[in-house]
Design an enzyme around this catalytic site. Structure first.
Site, PDB file in Angstrom:
ATOM      1  N   GLY A  10       0.829  -1.203   0.000  1.00 54.79           N
ATOM      2  CA  GLY A  10       0.000   0.000   0.000  1.00 54.79           C
ATOM      3  C   GLY A  10       0.866   1.257   0.000  1.00 54.79           C
ATOM      4  CB  THR A 121      -6.088   7.663  11.747  1.00 54.53           C
ATOM      5  OG1 THR A 121      -6.630   8.883  11.272  1.00 54.53           O
ATOM      6  CG2 THR A 121      -7.235   6.847  12.342  1.00 54.53           C
ATOM      7  CG  ASP A 122      -5.667  13.010  12.088  1.00 52.38           C
ATOM      8  OD1 ASP A 122      -6.319  12.162  11.434  1.00 52.38           O
ATOM      9  OD2 ASP A 122      -5.239  14.069  11.576  1.00 52.38           O
ATOM     10  CD  GLU A 123      -9.888  10.365   9.246  1.00 51.20           C
ATOM     11  OE1 GLU A 123     -11.044   9.927   9.187  1.00 51.20           O
ATOM     12  OE2 GLU A 123      -9.186  10.546   8.246  1.00 51.20           O
ATOM     13  CE1 TYR A 146      -9.254   4.270   8.437  1.00 56.78           C
ATOM     14  CE2 TYR A 146      -9.612   6.616   8.809  1.00 56.78           C
ATOM     15  CZ  TYR A 146      -8.757   5.535   8.719  1.00 56.78           C
ATOM     16  OH  TYR A 146      -7.419   5.700   8.928  1.00 56.78           O
ATOM     17  CE  LYS A 150      -6.244   2.620  11.607  1.00 55.29           C
ATOM     18  NZ  LYS A 150      -5.361   1.546  11.070  1.00 55.29           N
ATOM     19  N   GLY A 274     -21.704  13.451   7.789  1.00 53.48           N
ATOM     20  CA  GLY A 274     -20.920  13.388   9.032  1.00 53.48           C
ATOM     21  C   GLY A 274     -19.487  13.871   8.864  1.00 53.48           C
TER      22      GLY A 274
HETATM   23  P1  TYD Z   1      -9.530  12.095   2.339  1.00 52.46           P
HETATM   24  O1  TYD Z   1      -8.315  12.063   1.487  1.00 52.46           O
HETATM   25  O2  TYD Z   1     -10.656  11.168   1.997  1.00 52.46           O
HETATM   26  O3  TYD Z   1      -9.025  11.884   3.838  1.00 52.46           O
HETATM   27  P2  TYD Z   1      -9.859  11.990   5.248  1.00 52.46           P
HETATM   28  O4  TYD Z   1     -11.295  12.093   4.970  1.00 52.46           O
HETATM   29  O5  TYD Z   1      -9.505  10.702   5.908  1.00 52.46           O
HETATM   30  O6  TYD Z   1      -9.305  13.197   5.939  1.00 52.46           O
HETATM   31  O7  TYD Z   1     -10.125  13.563   2.355  1.00 52.46           O
HETATM   32  C1  TYD Z   1      -9.399  14.670   2.812  1.00 52.46           C
HETATM   33  C2  TYD Z   1     -10.347  15.847   2.866  1.00 52.46           C
HETATM   34  O8  TYD Z   1     -10.762  16.179   1.543  1.00 52.46           O
HETATM   35  C3  TYD Z   1     -11.632  15.555   3.644  1.00 52.46           C
HETATM   36  O9  TYD Z   1     -12.014  16.720   4.380  1.00 52.46           O
HETATM   37  C4  TYD Z   1     -12.643  15.259   2.571  1.00 52.46           C
HETATM   38  C5  TYD Z   1     -12.179  16.124   1.401  1.00 52.46           C
HETATM   39  N1  TYD Z   1     -12.501  15.568   0.073  1.00 52.46           N
HETATM   40  C6  TYD Z   1     -13.212  16.333  -0.862  1.00 52.46           C
HETATM   41  O10 TYD Z   1     -13.596  17.489  -0.612  1.00 52.46           O
HETATM   42  N2  TYD Z   1     -13.495  15.762  -2.082  1.00 52.46           N
HETATM   43  C7  TYD Z   1     -13.117  14.497  -2.386  1.00 52.46           C
HETATM   44  O11 TYD Z   1     -13.430  14.028  -3.516  1.00 52.46           O
HETATM   45  C8  TYD Z   1     -12.369  13.721  -1.424  1.00 52.46           C
HETATM   46  C9  TYD Z   1     -11.912  12.334  -1.728  1.00 52.46           C
HETATM   47  C10 TYD Z   1     -12.083  14.310  -0.209  1.00 52.46           C
END
Ligand code: TYD
Length: 338
Positions: A10, A121-123, A146, A150, A274
């Site tokens: 990955g 993750t920080d999430e 997700y 985690k 969400g």
């Molecule tokens: P992502 O890469 O999916 O990571 P995470 O949700 O785990 O932080 O998304 C990063 C940020 O970008 C998140 O706030 C959602 C936003 N985003 C968009 O606005 N459009 C998109 O198509 C995607 C994939 C993410």
């Protein structure tokens, strides 16, 4: 050291696997070769005498136990990681991210020789108010399937560390970017679409804030931490954060600029349900050990845009029928409706 890297085909796992081999370690890469894996990510070490690839799933307890018995350290990067996919199909997140971690913990408990380093993750902290940073001992408040998976994995880690007196290191990183990241994620999706001159689907108002770190800085942090694995039992959490926090819209605009495209390519689309507004990590603990992020976001993003522009072959394979089907499900109405 003999290291078992799970998810080594990955994005982050492959960067770490290559760096560990280069640093003189022996690496076994256990990877299930799911849609997010790309064996080309480790092509440069595939024939190396200190590298071995094993196709398999971390949920396969017998296989995991056999592999863990032969190593000093296990670093777990195997996971389902995409929030949007967790909204479409949460079950696989529980299986891989939770049951898979229990399988690793069982193996570590059985052998008692290998140390576990688990990537989180920080999430797990959920959305943070402006100005707030998550501390290592902060309370979990996950909001997506997700992040809940985690957080559940971390609770299992804590339970095993406590019950069976295992020393486990838990790494929590902010959003990572760089070469070889799957094109479903925000930065590679926007870069590859900007390069192709097609609309960039920005969720909601685009003011959600993420903290961004280049994958090279993660590799450096992992290398440093491997030299000082804790001896005492317990779940030892370490945050890997860059401190560079930006609204998505600002990142999207920077990508347009770097790809030589007009910002009108950015399309505001229906928000993710969400959607967490803000993540931020306090990473003082890691910094006190001498680590600093070396790649500024501006420079890292420019390098990353250049990489995707110059390596279409490396990521084009990800644009397969499965991805096109996912893309249509995730973005069809969103882009069509605007
Ligand atoms: P992502 O890469 O999916 O990571 P995470 O949700 O785990 O932080 O998304 C990063 C940020 O970008 C998140 O706030 C959602 C936003 N985003 C968009 O606005 N459009 C998109 O198509 C995607 C994939 C993410």
């Amino acid at each position: 050291m003999r290291v078992l890297v799970t998810g080594g085909c990955g994005f982050i796992g492959s960067h770490v696997a290559r760096a560990l081999v280069a640093a003189g370690h022996a690496v076994t890469n256990l990877d299930a070769l799911t849609y997010a894996s790309n064996p080309a990510n480790v092509a440069s070490i595939a024939a190396h005498p200190r590298y071995r690839f094993v196709e398999g799933n971390i949920c396969d307890s017998a296989l995991v136990r056999e592999l863990v018995a032969d190593v000093d350290v296990v670093i777990n990067f195997a996971a389902e990681t995409h929030v949007d996919r967790s909204l479409l199909d949460p079950g696989i997140f529980v299986r891989t991210d939770v049951e898979g971690v229990v399988s690793l913990l069982e193996a570590v408990r059985a052998t008692r020789t290998a140390r576990l380093v688990h990537m989180s993750t920080d999430e797990v902290f959920g959305s943070l108010a402006p100005g707030v940073e998550a501390e290592e001992e902060g309370q979990f408040a996950p909001t997506s399937p997700y992040s809940a998976s985690k957080a559940a994995a971390e609770l299992q880690v804590r339970a095993y560390a406590e019950t069976y007196e295992l020393p486990v290191t838990v790494l929590r990183s902010c959003n990572v970017y760089g070469p070889n990241q799957h094109i479903e994620k925000f930065i590679p999706l926007f870069i590859t679409r900007a390069l192709a001159g097609v609309p960039l689907p920005l969720y909601g108002d685009g003011l959600q804030e993420r903290e961004w770190i280049h994958v090279d800085d993660i590799v450096a942090a992992v290398g440093l931490l491997l030299e000082h694995l804790p001896g005492a039992a317990g779940a030892h959490a370490i945050h890997i954060g860059s401190g560079e926090r930006l609204p998505n819209r600002v990142v999207a605009e920077a990508i347009c600029r770097l790809a030589g495209r007009d910002e009108s390519l950015i399309q505001r689309v229906e928000d993710r349900p969400g959607h967490d507004r803000r993540y931020a990590l306090n990473s003082r603990r890691l910094r006190s050990r001498g680590w600093r992020p070396a790649v500024r976001f501006e420079e890292g993003l420019e390098r990353t845009v250049r990489w995707y522009a110059g390596n279409a072959d490396a990521w084009a394979a990800a644009e397969n029928p499965e991805f096109r089907e996912y893309f249509a499900r995730q973005y069809g109405e969103r882009l069509g409706a605007v």
